[in-house]
Design a protein around this motif. Sequence first.
Motif, short mmCIF file in Angstrom:
data_model
loop_
_atom_site.label_atom_id
_atom_site.label_comp_id
_atom_site.label_asym_id
_atom_site.label_seq_id
_atom_site.Cartn_x
_atom_site.Cartn_y
_atom_site.Cartn_z
N VAL A 47 0.84 -1.21 0.00
CA VAL A 47 0.00 0.00 0.00
C VAL A 47 0.87 1.25 0.00
O VAL A 47 0.62 2.21 -0.75
N ALA A 48 1.90 1.27 0.85
CA ALA A 48 2.77 2.44 0.92
C ALA A 48 3.44 2.71 -0.42
O ALA A 48 3.56 3.86 -0.85
N GLN A 49 3.86 1.63 -1.09
CA GLN A 49 4.50 1.80 -2.40
C GLN A 49 3.53 2.42 -3.40
O GLN A 49 3.89 3.33 -4.16
N SER A 50 2.28 1.95 -3.40
CA SER A 50 1.30 2.50 -4.33
C SER A 50 0.97 3.95 -4.00
O SER A 50 0.74 4.76 -4.91
N LEU A 51 0.95 4.30 -2.71
CA LEU A 51 0.69 5.69 -2.33
C LEU A 51 1.81 6.62 -2.78
O LEU A 51 1.57 7.75 -3.19
N MET A 52 3.03 6.12 -2.73
CA MET A 52 4.16 6.95 -3.16
C MET A 52 4.16 7.16 -4.67
O MET A 52 4.70 8.16 -5.17
N GLU A 53 3.55 6.25 -5.40
CA GLU A 53 3.56 6.33 -6.86
C GLU A 53 2.34 7.04 -7.43
O GLU A 53 2.32 7.37 -8.62
N MET A 54 1.31 7.27 -6.63
CA MET A 54 0.07 7.83 -7.16
C MET A 54 0.21 9.32 -7.49
O MET A 54 1.09 10.02 -6.96
N ASP A 55 -0.66 9.79 -8.35
CA ASP A 55 -0.76 11.22 -8.67
C ASP A 55 -1.52 11.89 -7.52
O ASP A 55 -2.71 11.64 -7.33
N ARG A 56 -0.84 12.74 -6.78
CA ARG A 56 -1.47 13.31 -5.58
C ARG A 56 -2.42 14.47 -5.90
O ARG A 56 -3.20 14.86 -5.04
N GLY A 57 -2.36 15.02 -7.08
CA GLY A 57 -3.20 16.16 -7.40
C GLY A 57 -4.68 15.90 -7.19
O GLY A 57 -5.35 16.59 -6.39
#
Length: 403
Positions: free
Chosen positions: A344-354
């Motif tokens: 989950v942490a890996q996917s959160l770091m890779e997501m588009d935060r906008g």
Amino acid sequence: MRQGSSVQLAENKDVATSIAGLPVICFSHLRWDFVYQRPQHLLSRFARRHPVVFIEEPIFEDVAAPELRRSRRGEGLEVCVPVLPHGLSESGKVHAQRELLDARLAEFAGLGRIFWYYTPMALLFSRHLHADVVVFDSMDELSAFKGAPPELLALEEELMLRADVVFTGGHSLFEAKKHRHDNIHVFPSSIDAAHFGRGREPGRRDPEDQAGLPRPRLGFFGVIDERFDCDLLKAVAAAKPDWSFVMVGPVVKIDPADLPQAPNIHWIGARSYQDLPDYIGGWDVGFMPFALNESTRFISPTKTPEFLAAGVPVVSTAVNDVVRSYGEDGFVRIAGDAASVVSVAQSLMEMDRGPWLEKVDRKLAHTSWDSTFAEIYAHVAAAAGALGDALSEPASTREAVNV
């Protein structure tokens, strides 16, 4: 629960005047200068309208006689710490605190008062006194915490009978207690969005003790006690030795020697509320490794919206109120073991935060400590108004035992 919206209550000036200027006497198991959280947010706002006396649990020193150590925390708010001699019996401790309380309240002679309880244990030395309004702000299920006194449950039942209005700090706690009072309301953790929003500022600087830590960083802030899953942290840190884990907060009720130690786990210690956004803003993911046990069954962590306001995505274990308020809509991702935390942490770091930040801001726009306080204040005023003509009686006739 009473009918009618809080906004309607707040707009009723006749109701609001029922508590105008009354001193607020708060009995707290948490110290004012420990961690800035719900009591500080609410009572500091009360202090803008009322004298507030915040009474902490006693400390024990080599003093000849009990004394009340008083200090100011801004305009309108006084913190009082009972200082007791070593060696007092349990009944002696209660008697000493009762005398100190009576002496302090004598300075408000002729005025009414609001009693605001965070701990039912304070009934042991305050139950002999009348208050115009009795509030129980049940922010946690204290009986489930490590070292809880055996008499706590009975005292809570007594406080429920005495209270004119009850608040709970989360939905799970509300569901557990709603049948025990007919004027009970849920107010989950709120947010000072502007304060924590500093974590998003481009010019923000890392604190010195964090600046040199490698990234990515997963961070936690708050009290580190029996609610913290040390084994989960240890396993995640072992799985990702190239990630930094930044743990900010005081360690209480557990032996610091039992905390997991690794080159990539950094125990920063307690930091001030003012500095928290600078730490959080330097994290790639917020990490809430709460143990799932009796002590976390009813918690509603204040840090959840604070992480979000700082612009940091969060992975958490399945705490009921976190899942209900933030997990079901995807604001917080839920993970149950080390492998899922890493994924989950890996996917959160890779997501588009906008797009995610836009969604977060829409949600947080509907809550703030100012609005939460306004609603709570309205309920307290309404409870006072519902007591009829009691507030108009001379103070001398209102000193009977509150039964």
